[in-house]
Design a protein around this motif. Structure first.
Motif, mmCIF file in Angstrom:
data_model
loop_
_atom_site.group_PDB
_atom_site.id
_atom_site.type_symbol
_atom_site.label_atom_id
_atom_site.label_comp_id
_atom_site.label_asym_id
_atom_site.label_seq_id
_atom_site.Cartn_x
_atom_site.Cartn_y
_atom_site.Cartn_z
ATOM 1 N N ARG A 171 54.273 8.025 43.204
ATOM 2 C CA ARG A 171 55.329 8.219 42.206
ATOM 3 C C ARG A 171 54.920 7.557 40.893
ATOM 4 N NH1 ARG A 171 61.822 6.948 43.027
ATOM 5 N NH2 ARG A 171 62.505 8.005 41.099
ATOM 6 N N ALA A 172 54.944 8.345 39.830
ATOM 7 C CA ALA A 172 54.548 7.838 38.519
ATOM 8 C C ALA A 172 55.611 6.892 37.968
ATOM 9 C CB ALA A 172 54.328 9.011 37.552
ATOM 10 N N PRO A 173 55.230 5.992 37.081
ATOM 11 C CA PRO A 173 56.219 5.094 36.467
ATOM 12 C C PRO A 173 57.283 5.887 35.715
ATOM 13 C CG PRO A 173 53.995 4.310 36.060
ATOM 14 C CD PRO A 173 53.856 5.667 36.664
ATOM 15 N N LEU A 174 58.492 5.370 35.730
ATOM 16 C CA LEU A 174 59.639 6.026 35.092
ATOM 17 C C LEU A 174 60.022 5.244 33.845
ATOM 18 C CD1 LEU A 174 61.919 8.176 35.164
ATOM 19 C CD2 LEU A 174 63.260 6.517 36.475
ATOM 20 N N LYS A 175 60.096 5.950 32.716
ATOM 21 C CA LYS A 175 60.529 5.311 31.479
ATOM 22 C C LYS A 175 62.045 5.396 31.379
ATOM 23 C CE LYS A 175 59.514 5.036 26.531
ATOM 24 N NZ LYS A 175 58.733 5.579 25.405
ATOM 25 N N VAL A 176 62.673 4.247 31.133
ATOM 26 C CA VAL A 176 64.129 4.144 31.121
ATOM 27 C C VAL A 176 64.576 3.607 29.771
ATOM 28 C CG1 VAL A 176 66.128 3.036 32.190
ATOM 29 C CG2 VAL A 176 64.213 3.761 33.602
ATOM 30 N N SER A 177 65.671 4.151 29.250
ATOM 31 C CA SER A 177 66.265 3.674 28.007
ATOM 32 C C SER A 177 67.733 3.348 28.278
ATOM 33 C CB SER A 177 66.145 4.720 26.898
ATOM 34 O OG SER A 177 66.619 4.216 25.673
ATOM 35 N N LEU A 178 68.127 2.126 27.977
ATOM 36 C CA LEU A 178 69.478 1.656 28.276
ATOM 37 C C LEU A 178 70.172 1.202 27.002
ATOM 38 C CD1 LEU A 178 68.597 -0.561 31.377
ATOM 39 C CD2 LEU A 178 69.431 1.798 31.415
ATOM 40 N N ASN A 179 71.482 1.373 26.964
ATOM 41 C CA ASN A 179 72.313 0.905 25.856
ATOM 42 C C ASN A 179 73.253 -0.163 26.406
ATOM 43 O OD1 ASN A 179 73.038 0.945 23.135
ATOM 44 N ND2 ASN A 179 74.808 2.237 23.534
ATOM 45 N N LEU A 180 73.008 -1.436 26.075
ATOM 46 C CA LEU A 180 73.753 -2.549 26.657
ATOM 47 C C LEU A 180 74.375 -3.397 25.554
ATOM 48 C CD1 LEU A 180 71.111 -3.627 29.317
ATOM 49 C CD2 LEU A 180 73.145 -2.237 29.713
ATOM 50 N N LYS A 181 75.290 -4.270 25.963
ATOM 51 C CA LYS A 181 75.937 -5.173 25.020
ATOM 52 C C LYS A 181 74.921 -6.158 24.454
ATOM 53 C CE LYS A 181 80.105 -3.559 25.462
ATOM 54 N NZ LYS A 181 80.774 -2.886 24.321
ATOM 55 N N HIS A 182 75.153 -6.554 23.205
ATOM 56 C CA HIS A 182 74.200 -7.417 22.529
ATOM 57 C C HIS A 182 74.118 -8.799 23.164
ATOM 58 C CE1 HIS A 182 72.387 -9.688 19.130
ATOM 59 N NE2 HIS A 182 71.781 -8.556 18.900
ATOM 60 N N ASN A 183 75.186 -9.232 23.819
ATOM 61 C CA ASN A 183 75.185 -10.558 24.452
ATOM 62 C C ASN A 183 74.859 -10.489 25.932
ATOM 63 O OD1 ASN A 183 77.482 -9.245 25.209
ATOM 64 N ND2 ASN A 183 78.871 -10.963 24.894
ATOM 65 N N LYS A 385 47.209 1.831 46.458
ATOM 66 C CA LYS A 385 47.959 1.851 45.212
ATOM 67 C C LYS A 385 47.265 2.654 44.117
ATOM 68 C CE LYS A 385 51.565 -0.743 46.151
ATOM 69 N NZ LYS A 385 52.945 -0.240 45.999
ATOM 70 N N THR A 386 45.955 2.757 44.187
ATOM 71 C CA THR A 386 45.212 3.399 43.098
ATOM 72 C C THR A 386 44.710 4.788 43.461
ATOM 73 O OG1 THR A 386 43.173 2.318 43.859
ATOM 74 C CG2 THR A 386 44.474 1.186 42.168
ATOM 75 N N ARG A 387 45.049 5.284 44.625
ATOM 76 C CA ARG A 387 44.445 6.563 45.039
ATOM 77 C C ARG A 387 44.935 7.741 44.204
ATOM 78 N NH1 ARG A 387 48.258 9.121 48.344
ATOM 79 N NH2 ARG A 387 49.792 7.742 49.330
ATOM 80 N N ARG A 388 46.105 7.615 43.610
ATOM 81 C CA ARG A 388 46.569 8.757 42.809
ATOM 82 C C ARG A 388 45.815 8.877 41.475
ATOM 83 N NH1 ARG A 388 50.449 8.178 38.692
ATOM 84 N NH2 ARG A 388 51.135 6.056 38.294
ATOM 85 N N PHE A 389 45.076 7.803 41.113
ATOM 86 C CA PHE A 389 44.277 7.841 39.883
ATOM 87 C C PHE A 389 42.861 8.399 40.143
ATOM 88 C CE2 PHE A 389 47.153 4.150 39.352
ATOM 89 C CZ PHE A 389 47.889 4.642 38.304
ATOM 90 N N THR A 390 42.499 8.547 41.408
ATOM 91 C CA THR A 390 41.140 8.976 41.754
ATOM 92 C C THR A 390 41.142 10.439 42.178
ATOM 93 O OG1 THR A 390 41.388 8.253 44.036
ATOM 94 C CG2 THR A 390 40.515 6.657 42.470
ATOM 95 N N THR A 391 39.990 11.056 42.031
ATOM 96 C CA THR A 391 39.847 12.458 42.467
ATOM 97 C C THR A 391 39.421 12.496 43.926
ATOM 98 O OG1 THR A 391 37.571 12.453 41.704
ATOM 99 C CG2 THR A 391 39.226 13.249 40.170
ATOM 100 N N PRO A 392 39.870 13.502 44.701
ATOM 101 C CA PRO A 392 39.487 13.571 46.128
ATOM 102 C C PRO A 392 37.994 13.847 46.299
ATOM 103 C CG PRO A 392 40.695 15.538 45.437
ATOM 104 C CD PRO A 392 40.742 14.588 44.282
#
Length: 392
Positions: A171-183, A385-392
């Motif tokens: 599973r590739a990393p997921l980019k998340v954007s959140l809108n939260l209170k300043h405090n 952990k790194t097998r998805r970056f390598t070619t078969p």
């Protein structure tokens, strides 16, 4: 000032003014600014302002608001239309309407201070003092002002962008954007991520890290406020699920406020600051304890009554409290974290004898593994952990 109308109103007799020098130099400078085709330097204005207020002598950095207030005051006194300022007694309000009281106060003010600066820049602000013992007392005043200082409002929300790294190597990393209170704190980030359907990972299994230049710089505590991390690249790493009961070892109950010898608390000192303190002596009959504050000498020890509201559970409010990030996560004590970095070789044109140099790239990943893991098992885990970056 461009039409030189100020010249007919210069008051050279005003003892509070500068004999018209502030208005004259300022008017000359304004004309030069609007008519010259070359840079103009306010040397005359700077010189006369330094004579009026010595703090502006030299070339040290000064507060712009103080300079503006001093300049307006100098222009007002030099252009004041009142030649001799009479003594004026401001009448009391005595239960009258605001309009009537304000009109009287403004008239009293204009008897002493009246100029084009007052016409353009002055306003009236109402102030009132209330006494709890005399709620019926009327003490309203309407005071003139030409500068109103207001706090800069903070943004109510803050935008946070981060990436989530999953345990599943496919599973590739997921980019998340959140809108939260300043405090808000980083705990709010964990809770918001946990509520997302794409993630659905409990906060106890999310480790937040500061990743700078493809390197895990530090692990971040969930108690940190977001406003201090606006320029930090945050990555949330999923902590794996361990065996039943693992990661849930029983920790010391910090909520137990039983006072006894050698026990640590967060204690308020005589100056009102909260610090970690330990009980080093007790007088049971008088209900007194002697506290030694961590990081301070024995001369700073204090004798405190156990009945005083100066004790809090350890590491809750103290300035020097210890934050153990592992306590915020479901990680067994026998496990450790290993940081794995991506490295590649790139051309190095600056060094003739060594044409290549190593460079970090991509997102590192964190392994939460037993401390007694074998080298072969660790090698297999990293390869998984790194097998998805390598070619078969």
């Amino acid at each position: 000032f461009l039409q030189e109308l100020y010249a007919r109103e210069i008051n050279r007799e005003n003892k509070l003014g500068m004999g018209g020098r502030v208005a004259s130099y300022y008017g000359r400078h304004i004309k030069e600014m609007w008519r010259a085709s070359f840079p103009v330097f306010p040397r005359g204005v700077k010189l006369v302002m330094a004579r009026k207020n010595p703090q502006f002598e030299g070339y040290q950095q000064q507060d712009s608001q103080e300079l503006l207030m001093s300049l307006l005051d100098g222009l007002h006194e030099d252009l004041c239309r009142v030649k001799e300022k009479p003594y004026v007694q401001i009448p009391d309000s005595n239960g009258r309407s605001d309009q009537e009281v304000a009109r009287e106060h403004i008239e009293c003010y204009l008897k002493r201070d009246r100029s084009v600066i007052v016409d353009l820049f002055s306003g009236v602000i109402k102030s009132q003092i209330r006494w709890p013992d005399a709620p019926a007392a009327d003490n309203r005043k309407f005071e003139a002002f030409n500068m109103l200082s207001l706090p800069v409002p903070e943004e109510s929300d803050i935008r946070v962008s981060l990436k989530v790294m999953f345990q599943n190597p496919d599973r590739a990393p997921l980019k998340v954007s959140l809108n939260l209170k300043h405090n808000a704190t980083l705990m709010a980030v964990k809770e918001a991520i946990a509520e997302m359907k794409e993630v659905a990972i409990p906060p106890k299994r999310l480790a937040l890290c500061d990743v700078t230049n493809s390197y895990v710089f530090q692990f971040l505590s969930q108690t940190l406020p977001l406003r201090k991390l606006e320029r930090v690249d945050i990555v949330a790493y999923e902590v794996p699920v361990f065996g039943a009961g693992e990661g849930e070892e029983k920790k010391a109950d910090k909520s137990d406020m039983t006072i006894k010898m050698g026990k640590w608390f967060d204690v308020k000192d005589r100056l009102g600051g909260w610090y970690r303190g330990v009980v080093i002596a007790m007088d049971v009959e008088k209900r007194l304890v002697k506290i030694h504050f961590e990081g301070f000498s024995a001369n700073e020890d204090e004798v405190i009554s156990v009945d005083d509201d100066r004790f809090r559970p350890l590491d809750t409010v103290a300035r020097n409290r210890r934050i153990v990030i592992r306590d915020e996560l479901l990680i067994p004590k026998k496990n450790v974290q290993v940081i794995c970095l991506h490295r590649r070789m790139v051309p190095n044109q600056a060094n003739f004898f060594n044409p290549n140099k190593p460079e970090l790239f991509g997102l590192p990943f964190v392994l939460f593994i037993p401390s007694d893991i074998t080298g072969a098992a660790l090698y297999e885990l990293v390869w998984e952990k790194t097998r998805r970056f390598t070619t078969p």
